[in-house]
Design an enzyme around this catalytic site. Structure first.
Site, short mmCIF file in Angstrom:
data_model
loop_
_atom_site.label_atom_id
_atom_site.label_comp_id
_atom_site.label_asym_id
_atom_site.label_seq_id
_atom_site.Cartn_x
_atom_site.Cartn_y
_atom_site.Cartn_z
N ARG A 100 68.02 50.59 84.74
CA ARG A 100 67.22 50.74 84.59
C ARG A 100 66.41 49.60 83.76
NH1 ARG A 100 61.32 55.08 84.10
NH2 ARG A 100 62.27 55.12 86.61
N HIS A 127 60.64 49.35 92.86
CA HIS A 127 61.14 51.04 92.21
C HIS A 127 61.95 51.66 93.55
CE1 HIS A 127 62.59 54.26 89.82
NE2 HIS A 127 61.04 54.61 89.48
N GLN A 130 62.12 55.32 94.22
CA GLN A 130 60.91 56.40 93.95
C GLN A 130 60.61 56.11 95.18
OE1 GLN A 130 59.27 58.02 91.18
NE2 GLN A 130 57.92 58.56 93.44
N ASP A 222 49.04 54.95 90.17
CA ASP A 222 50.16 54.80 89.57
C ASP A 222 49.79 54.08 87.83
OD1 ASP A 222 52.63 54.70 88.30
OD2 ASP A 222 53.02 52.42 88.03
N CYS A 262 53.51 58.70 91.51
CA CYS A 262 55.50 58.36 90.53
C CYS A 262 55.63 59.41 90.07
CB CYS A 262 55.84 56.83 90.88
SG CYS A 262 54.69 56.11 89.55
N ARG A 290 62.59 62.71 94.83
CA ARG A 290 63.27 62.27 94.06
C ARG A 290 65.00 62.59 94.05
NH1 ARG A 290 61.61 58.58 90.44
NH2 ARG A 290 64.17 57.91 90.47
N1 CP Z 1 58.92 57.99 88.66
C1 CP Z 1 59.56 57.97 87.79
O1 CP Z 1 60.41 56.66 88.15
O2 CP Z 1 59.43 58.83 86.59
P1 CP Z 1 60.54 58.21 85.25
O3 CP Z 1 60.17 57.37 84.59
O4 CP Z 1 60.20 59.76 84.41
O5 CP Z 1 62.18 58.16 85.48
N1 NVA Z 2 55.22 50.91 86.77
C1 NVA Z 2 55.39 52.17 86.22
C2 NVA Z 2 55.85 52.97 86.79
C3 NVA Z 2 56.81 54.50 86.12
C4 NVA Z 2 57.41 55.11 87.02
C5 NVA Z 2 56.59 51.65 84.84
O1 NVA Z 2 56.47 50.67 85.47
O2 NVA Z 2 56.31 52.09 83.54
#
Ligand code: CP
Ligand code: NVA
Length: 303
Positions: A100, A127, A130, A222, A262, A290
């Protein structure tokens, strides 16, 4: 040859198989599995996470492997060791890396310089993990992943990029509604439209949220302020106000529409409690998926 999952396009050929596998794994959730027996997966997180971190670690455990959570601030990477050198070193210890990251470029660099699979666990551009869970949830709720209208309302962000490519691959129509100044990345829309020529999906964008949601089977939103964008809070919240998913907006969708997010949600901003907690909302089933879809991704990429 190792196989990465940096973009959902890396599953271009087998996205439907991965979704089917995830559904089977969910039905079979209590059987003991050993696909990752003796294997170790490093999980680098530059940003916070609830769903991704916990679903990945649980998925690895349930497949018989071992996951190591890696905070870059506790690694030499946090003191300037390059992503390239880190990739070479980790490749000597591990069997896969999930990452990440703030920067998509760094995910690409890690993948390029690792001899083991690298899985994007969210960056500023995509992502993919997701959206696998999202399409799995649609398959469960609607019994199919094509001939549906998927409406996304909100920020033209990393989620939209992966969703628009995924919808195109699956042959699902997608309508994206964003404010003028937060439109989705043109490159991704163009790529999705190119793919859609062979799958029959119709990809449209609009700045009118009601038009985006009209007759939708799926309404998705989102957060307006993604991780790393906190400084833009005030200005973005103002721009996105008309794009809130509330009872008035979803009255444009089909009666049996499903609401997806998400998560994490900022309740009262991009979505009201009324919609998030309604009978149409599948947000917690989506979150649980997930786990099952992560297991399907590991099996597909690693075995
Ligand atoms: N949807 C998602 O990726 O959640 P987190 O940021 O909690 O991992
Ligand atoms: N668009 C959001 C998604 C979180 C799962 C972010 O990048 O923070």
């Amino acid at each position: 040859m190792k196989r990465d999952l940096v973009s959902i396009l890396d599953m271009e050929k087998d996205i439907e198989d991965v979704i089917s596998l995830a559904l089977r794994l969910k039905r079979d959730r209590y059987s003991k599995r050993s696909e990752l027996d003796g294997r170790t997966v490093g999980m680098i997180f530059e940003k916070p996470s609830t769903r991704t971190r916990i679903s990945l670690e649980t998925a690895i455990t349930q497949l018989g492997g071992h996951g190591i959570y890696l905070n870059p601030n506790d690694m030499q990477m946090g003191r300037g060791e390059t992503v390239e050198d880190t990739a070479h070193v980790l490749s000597g210890f591990l069997d896969a890396i999930t990452y990440r990251a703030f920067s998509h470029e760094n995910v690409l660099k890690l993948a390029k310089n690792s001899s083991i699979p690298v899985i994007n666990a969210l960056d500023d551009v995509e992502h993919p993990l997701q959206v696998l869970a999202d399409y799995m949830t649609i398959a469960e709720k609607k019994g199919r992943t094509s001939n549906l209208k998927f409406s996304y309302v909100g920020d033209g962000n990393n989620m939209v990029n992966s969703l628009v490519l995924g919808c195109a691959l699956l042959g699902m129509d997608m309508s994206v509604g964003t404010p003028e100044q937060y439109k989705p990345n043109e490159k991704f829309i163009a790529k999705a439209r190119e793919i859609a020529k062979s799958t029959g999906a119709k990809i449209t964008t609009t700045t009118n949220p009601k038009e985006a949601v009209a007759d939708a089977d799926v309404v998705y939103t989102d957060v307006w302020i993604s991780m790393g964008e906190e400084k833009q809070k005030e200005i973005k919240e103002k721009a996105f106000k008309p794009f809130q998913v509330n009872a008035d907006l979803v009255s444009e969708a089909k009666k049996d529409y499903i609401f997806m997010h998400c998560l994490p949600a900022h309740r009262g901003l991009e979505v009201t409690d009324e919609v998030a907690d309604s009978i149409n909302s599948v947000i917690f089933q989506e979150a649980e998926n997930r786990l099952h879809s992560a297991k399907a991704a590991f099996i597909t990429l690693l075995s």
